[in-house]
Design a protein around this motif. Structure first.
Motif, PDB file in Angstrom:
ATOM      1  N   TYR A 224       0.877  -1.176   0.000  1.00 44.57           N
ATOM      2  CA  TYR A 224       0.000   0.000   0.000  1.00 44.57           C
ATOM      3  C   TYR A 224       0.911   1.222   0.000  1.00 44.57           C
ATOM      4  O   TYR A 224       1.754   1.380   0.867  1.00 44.57           O
ATOM      5  CB  TYR A 224      -0.906   0.007   1.230  1.00 44.57           C
ATOM      6  CG  TYR A 224      -2.036   0.997   1.113  1.00 44.57           C
ATOM      7  CD1 TYR A 224      -3.279   0.601   0.628  1.00 44.57           C
ATOM      8  CD2 TYR A 224      -1.862   2.341   1.452  1.00 44.57           C
ATOM      9  CE1 TYR A 224      -4.315   1.508   0.484  1.00 44.57           C
ATOM     10  CE2 TYR A 224      -2.895   3.256   1.313  1.00 44.57           C
ATOM     11  CZ  TYR A 224      -4.117   2.832   0.831  1.00 44.57           C
ATOM     12  OH  TYR A 224      -5.133   3.745   0.692  1.00 44.57           O
ATOM     13  N   PRO A 225       0.776   2.112  -0.990  1.00 41.86           N
ATOM     14  CA  PRO A 225       1.762   3.181  -1.166  1.00 41.86           C
ATOM     15  C   PRO A 225       1.651   4.279  -0.104  1.00 41.86           C
ATOM     16  O   PRO A 225       0.612   4.443   0.554  1.00 41.86           O
ATOM     17  CB  PRO A 225       1.448   3.728  -2.560  1.00 41.86           C
ATOM     18  CG  PRO A 225       0.001   3.413  -2.755  1.00 41.86           C
ATOM     19  CD  PRO A 225      -0.246   2.115  -2.050  1.00 41.86           C
ATOM     20  N   SER A 226       2.711   5.036   0.005  1.00 36.70           N
ATOM     21  CA  SER A 226       2.764   6.146   0.950  1.00 36.70           C
ATOM     22  C   SER A 226       1.903   7.316   0.484  1.00 36.70           C
ATOM     23  O   SER A 226       1.508   7.392  -0.686  1.00 36.70           O
ATOM     24  CB  SER A 226       4.208   6.610   1.120  1.00 36.70           C
ATOM     25  OG  SER A 226       4.717   7.074  -0.120  1.00 36.70           O
ATOM     26  N   LEU A 227       1.588   8.208   1.371  1.00 38.50           N
ATOM     27  CA  LEU A 227       0.974   9.522   1.126  1.00 38.50           C
ATOM     28  C   LEU A 227      -0.499   9.481   0.740  1.00 38.50           C
ATOM     29  O   LEU A 227      -1.133  10.524   0.624  1.00 38.50           O
ATOM     30  CB  LEU A 227       1.744  10.301   0.042  1.00 38.50           C
ATOM     31  CG  LEU A 227       3.232  10.552   0.294  1.00 38.50           C
ATOM     32  CD1 LEU A 227       3.836  11.321  -0.883  1.00 38.50           C
ATOM     33  CD2 LEU A 227       3.435  11.317   1.590  1.00 38.50           C
ATOM     34  N   THR A 228      -1.076   8.319   0.543  1.00 36.77           N
ATOM     35  CA  THR A 228      -2.458   8.231   0.080  1.00 36.77           C
ATOM     36  C   THR A 228      -3.354   7.550   1.109  1.00 36.77           C
ATOM     37  O   THR A 228      -2.904   6.702   1.887  1.00 36.77           O
ATOM     38  CB  THR A 228      -2.559   7.469  -1.251  1.00 36.77           C
ATOM     39  OG1 THR A 228      -3.904   7.514  -1.724  1.00 36.77           O
ATOM     40  CG2 THR A 228      -2.140   6.008  -1.096  1.00 36.77           C
ATOM     41  N   LYS A 229      -4.623   7.922   1.082  1.00 41.64           N
ATOM     42  CA  LYS A 229      -5.656   7.228   1.840  1.00 41.64           C
ATOM     43  C   LYS A 229      -6.765   6.741   0.915  1.00 41.64           C
ATOM     44  O   LYS A 229      -7.834   6.361   1.373  1.00 41.64           O
ATOM     45  CB  LYS A 229      -6.232   8.160   2.914  1.00 41.64           C
ATOM     46  CG  LYS A 229      -5.220   8.562   3.986  1.00 41.64           C
ATOM     47  CD  LYS A 229      -5.847   9.445   5.046  1.00 41.64           C
ATOM     48  CE  LYS A 229      -4.817   9.814   6.121  1.00 41.64           C
ATOM     49  NZ  LYS A 229      -5.398  10.715   7.156  1.00 41.64           N
ATOM     50  N   ASN A 230      -6.483   6.756  -0.399  1.00 41.57           N
ATOM     51  CA  ASN A 230      -7.512   6.387  -1.371  1.00 41.57           C
ATOM     52  C   ASN A 230      -6.863   5.751  -2.596  1.00 41.57           C
ATOM     53  O   ASN A 230      -6.794   6.355  -3.670  1.00 41.57           O
ATOM     54  CB  ASN A 230      -8.322   7.622  -1.767  1.00 41.57           C
ATOM     55  CG  ASN A 230      -9.613   7.276  -2.493  1.00 41.57           C
ATOM     56  OD1 ASN A 230     -10.112   6.156  -2.409  1.00 41.57           O
ATOM     57  ND2 ASN A 230     -10.175   8.243  -3.213  1.00 41.57           N
ATOM     58  N   LEU A 231      -6.393   4.517  -2.442  1.00 41.31           N
ATOM     59  CA  LEU A 231      -5.744   3.769  -3.516  1.00 41.31           C
ATOM     60  C   LEU A 231      -6.804   3.060  -4.355  1.00 41.31           C
ATOM     61  O   LEU A 231      -7.564   2.246  -3.835  1.00 41.31           O
ATOM     62  CB  LEU A 231      -4.769   2.745  -2.935  1.00 41.31           C
ATOM     63  CG  LEU A 231      -4.071   1.829  -3.939  1.00 41.31           C
ATOM     64  CD1 LEU A 231      -3.116   2.620  -4.822  1.00 41.31           C
ATOM     65  CD2 LEU A 231      -3.323   0.710  -3.209  1.00 41.31           C
ATOM     66  N   HIS A 232      -6.843   3.365  -5.657  1.00 42.11           N
ATOM     67  CA  HIS A 232      -7.871   2.801  -6.544  1.00 42.11           C
ATOM     68  C   HIS A 232      -7.291   1.762  -7.497  1.00 42.11           C
ATOM     69  O   HIS A 232      -6.157   1.870  -7.947  1.00 42.11           O
ATOM     70  CB  HIS A 232      -8.512   3.912  -7.381  1.00 42.11           C
ATOM     71  CG  HIS A 232      -9.624   4.622  -6.679  1.00 42.11           C
ATOM     72  ND1 HIS A 232     -10.660   5.233  -7.348  1.00 42.11           N
ATOM     73  CD2 HIS A 232      -9.859   4.810  -5.353  1.00 42.11           C
ATOM     74  CE1 HIS A 232     -11.495   5.781  -6.476  1.00 42.11           C
ATOM     75  NE2 HIS A 232     -11.025   5.552  -5.258  1.00 42.11           N
ATOM     76  N   HIS A 233      -8.121   0.783  -7.825  1.00 47.07           N
ATOM     77  CA  HIS A 233      -7.818  -0.214  -8.855  1.00 47.07           C
ATOM     78  C   HIS A 233      -8.388   0.232 -10.184  1.00 47.07           C
ATOM     79  O   HIS A 233      -9.456   0.870 -10.245  1.00 47.07           O
ATOM     80  CB  HIS A 233      -8.415  -1.564  -8.481  1.00 47.07           C
ATOM     81  CG  HIS A 233      -9.913  -1.529  -8.258  1.00 47.07           C
ATOM     82  ND1 HIS A 233     -10.830  -1.407  -9.281  1.00 47.07           N
ATOM     83  CD2 HIS A 233     -10.640  -1.571  -7.113  1.00 47.07           C
ATOM     84  CE1 HIS A 233     -12.052  -1.403  -8.786  1.00 47.07           C
ATOM     85  NE2 HIS A 233     -11.973  -1.486  -7.469  1.00 47.07           N
TER      86      HIS A 233
END
Length: 231
Positions: free
Chosen positions: A72-81
């Motif tokens: 899960y990448p840094s700096l985000t709270k909304n990772l989309h597929h």
């Protein structure tokens, strides 16, 4: 020739039925290339195609039958597929006509264009480049490449993505706004395509968030499945 440090290994993707692997040169992506996805992003109609790039080392190769993983990448709270058909270029060229595009295609694969949607959205608001939302580490998972001759009727192939066994995205390649040949024509007018280029052709509607622990399973009919877990 000597280097100040060892150069990185070439990113390569397995090829179905072959021992040789496909070396990756560049990763091009087409934005908003399904009408219903364009609508869910706040746009309508058949707009001129536009492109963005990901670095080759953003590719995460998932071998056939395996479950890949991405952090899960840094700096985000909304990772989309975003599930996508990927076109692998085998013969380069510039100003390629749509009628000749098939001559330049080596094969096809299933890919995911992972997106830090909150960062992308913030950059859009500010009128700034949104590379931070798209071109981050491990943002381009991909499965094995199927040679074009063995891929079947790819122009009419169904594609889908499930998360935790539940449908998120389901559509058909025939619903592309700009089809594969048209995409290659437009893209090759802006860049000289090279052997090893990958083209992520766009995603259908239904994009949404994933969190650590989620498993994504995507398929383009005729190309097998791509399974990726977020850790």
């Amino acid at each position: 020739m000597s280097f100040v440090f060892p150069p990185p290994a070439t990113v390569s993707v397995p090829v179905v039925g072959k021992a040789e692997r496909f070396p990756v040169h560049r990763v091009y992506c087409v934005g908003r290339n399904y009408e219903e996805h364009a609508k869910e992003m706040g746009f309508t109609g058949r707009e001129p195609p536009f492109f963005f790039l990901k670095p080759a080392d953003a590719v995460v190769v998932v071998e056939a039958g395996q479950t890949g993983s991405i952090l899960y990448p840094s700096l985000t709270k909304n990772l989309h597929h975003e599930i996508e058909l990927v076109v692998a270029i085998g013969t380069g060229g510039k100003n390629i006509k749509a009628a000749d595009a098939h001559k330049h295609i080596y094969g096809y694969a299933v890919g995911l264009d992972m997106t830090r949607r909150d960062l992308q959205g913030e950059m859009k608001k500010q009128g700034r480049p949104w590379c931070i939302g798209k071109a981050f580490d491990q943002s381009a998972p991909i499965g094995p490449i199927t040679p074009a001759a063995n891929a079947g009727d790819i122009a009419n192939a169904e594609l889908y993505l499930q998360v935790g066994g539940q449908d998120r995205q389901r559509s058909n390649v025939a619903k592309l706004i700009w089809n594969i040949a048209e995409t290659i024509e437009h893209l090759s007018a802006a860049w000289e395509l090279q052997p090893g280029d990958l083209i992520y052709t766009g995603t259908p509607e239904g994009v949404g968030a994933v969190v650590a622990g989620d498993t994504m399973v995507g398929e383009v009919k005729g190309l097998g499945t791509l399974t990726v877990r977020v850790v």
